[in-house]
Design a protein around this motif. Sequence first.
Motif, PDB file in Angstrom:
ATOM      1  N   GLU A 128     -23.350   6.084  30.504  1.00  0.00           N
ATOM      2  CA  GLU A 128     -23.091   4.813  29.817  1.00  0.00           C
ATOM      3  C   GLU A 128     -24.347   4.287  29.133  1.00  0.00           C
ATOM      4  OE1 GLU A 128     -21.326   0.323  30.704  1.00  0.00           O
ATOM      5  OE2 GLU A 128     -21.331   1.837  32.280  1.00  0.00           O
ATOM      6  N   ASN A 132     -24.796   3.816  24.986  1.00  0.00           N
ATOM      7  CA  ASN A 132     -25.253   2.578  24.339  1.00  0.00           C
ATOM      8  C   ASN A 132     -26.503   2.827  23.503  1.00  0.00           C
ATOM      9  OD1 ASN A 132     -23.168   1.075  25.452  1.00  0.00           O
ATOM     10  ND2 ASN A 132     -24.343   0.527  27.267  1.00  0.00           N
ATOM     11  N   LEU A 135     -25.341   4.568  20.265  1.00  0.00           N
ATOM     12  CA  LEU A 135     -24.661   3.616  19.400  1.00  0.00           C
ATOM     13  C   LEU A 135     -25.665   2.680  18.729  1.00  0.00           C
ATOM     14  CD1 LEU A 135     -21.527   2.721  21.580  1.00  0.00           C
ATOM     15  CD2 LEU A 135     -21.662   4.269  19.627  1.00  0.00           C
ATOM     16  N   ASP A 136     -26.698   2.328  19.449  1.00  0.00           N
ATOM     17  CA  ASP A 136     -27.751   1.477  18.897  1.00  0.00           C
ATOM     18  C   ASP A 136     -28.534   2.199  17.808  1.00  0.00           C
ATOM     19  OD1 ASP A 136     -29.159  -1.008  18.889  1.00  0.00           O
ATOM     20  OD2 ASP A 136     -30.800  -0.060  19.971  1.00  0.00           O
ATOM     21  N   ASN A 163     -14.161   0.955  25.528  1.00  0.00           N
ATOM     22  CA  ASN A 163     -15.537   0.482  25.638  1.00  0.00           C
ATOM     23  C   ASN A 163     -16.325   0.784  24.373  1.00  0.00           C
ATOM     24  OD1 ASN A 163     -17.947  -0.514  27.095  1.00  0.00           O
ATOM     25  ND2 ASN A 163     -18.603   1.614  26.960  1.00  0.00           N
ATOM     26  N   VAL A 164     -16.117   1.983  23.818  1.00  0.00           N
ATOM     27  CA  VAL A 164     -16.801   2.352  22.575  1.00  0.00           C
ATOM     28  C   VAL A 164     -16.415   1.390  21.458  1.00  0.00           C
ATOM     29  CG1 VAL A 164     -17.113   4.150  20.832  1.00  0.00           C
ATOM     30  CG2 VAL A 164     -16.907   4.773  23.249  1.00  0.00           C
ATOM     31  N   LYS A 166     -15.426  -1.685  21.695  1.00  0.00           N
ATOM     32  CA  LYS A 166     -16.021  -3.000  21.935  1.00  0.00           C
ATOM     33  C   LYS A 166     -17.498  -3.008  21.581  1.00  0.00           C
ATOM     34  CE  LYS A 166     -12.794  -4.304  25.620  1.00  0.00           C
ATOM     35  NZ  LYS A 166     -12.641  -4.546  27.077  1.00  0.00           N
ATOM     36  N   VAL A 167     -18.232  -1.971  21.986  1.00  0.00           N
ATOM     37  CA  VAL A 167     -19.667  -1.915  21.710  1.00  0.00           C
ATOM     38  C   VAL A 167     -19.921  -1.826  20.210  1.00  0.00           C
ATOM     39  CG1 VAL A 167     -21.776  -0.575  22.014  1.00  0.00           C
ATOM     40  CG2 VAL A 167     -20.229  -0.907  23.942  1.00  0.00           C
ATOM     41  N   THR A 170     -19.553  -5.104  18.348  1.00  0.00           N
ATOM     42  CA  THR A 170     -20.629  -6.080  18.557  1.00  0.00           C
ATOM     43  C   THR A 170     -21.973  -5.567  18.052  1.00  0.00           C
ATOM     44  OG1 THR A 170     -21.053  -5.236  20.792  1.00  0.00           O
ATOM     45  CG2 THR A 170     -19.488  -7.045  20.578  1.00  0.00           C
ATOM     46  N   SER A 171     -21.957  -4.389  17.400  1.00  0.00           N
ATOM     47  CA  SER A 171     -23.204  -3.774  16.925  1.00  0.00           C
ATOM     48  C   SER A 171     -23.238  -3.605  15.417  1.00  0.00           C
ATOM     49  CB  SER A 171     -23.396  -2.416  17.610  1.00  0.00           C
ATOM     50  OG  SER A 171     -23.415  -2.549  19.015  1.00  0.00           O
TER      51      SER A 171
END
Length: 217
Positions: A128, A132, A135-136, A163-164, A166-167, A170-171
């Motif tokens: 996890e 993240n 993705l960042d 979850n992917v 959602k992340v 927000t990114s």
Amino acid sequence: MPKDWYEWHDLYKTEPRLQQRLEIVREFIGYSLKASPDGAIRIVSVCAGDGRDLLGTLENHPRRNDVYARLVELNPQLVERGRATIESLGLAKQIEFINGDAAIANNYVGAVPADIVIACGVFGNLTEAELNRLLDNLSFLSKPGAFVIWTRGHSNGIPYSENVRKVLSTSGFAEVNFKLTATGDMGVGIHQYKGKHLPQPKEQQLFVFSGVPSKAR
């Protein structure tokens, strides 16, 4: 069970969920090509395998001659097979296949920021924290307006793709489309980057890949 990633790719011959996932991925790549502005389309593929998702899409796509792509894959047998396909399609001057670690930022220098980023078969092989982290780091690979195509398997009744989504939301990424395979255990998403491109990666190591072929999701 497959002992390496080259053997794992042979599962596409028999696994309906992989076949269905590939069909959706190609659909989303085709959409991204069509939706891209006129002119050259720059593409990067992370952990590209043998490139069958992109190369299969380009075979008969009207914008194939606009594409300039870099595919990065560590397994030399998969790279060899991908390069043979590129030659057979007459795209050797437009597409390069790098035999290297897709987690290292230097392997993308000169090919980013991209119009389309393909990260399929990757997310399920990260912890996890590393997911993240990757993705960042998509803001290094993507130009503003770029399309990012990704996959994430589900297991034990857990919809990991949620979850992917959602992340990403927000990114700085807006969801364009999302589909589940008919088997219901693999999600494929396409998002568009609305943020700014970072000309330098935040760190040289974009993520740490921890997956093994026998347990790939």
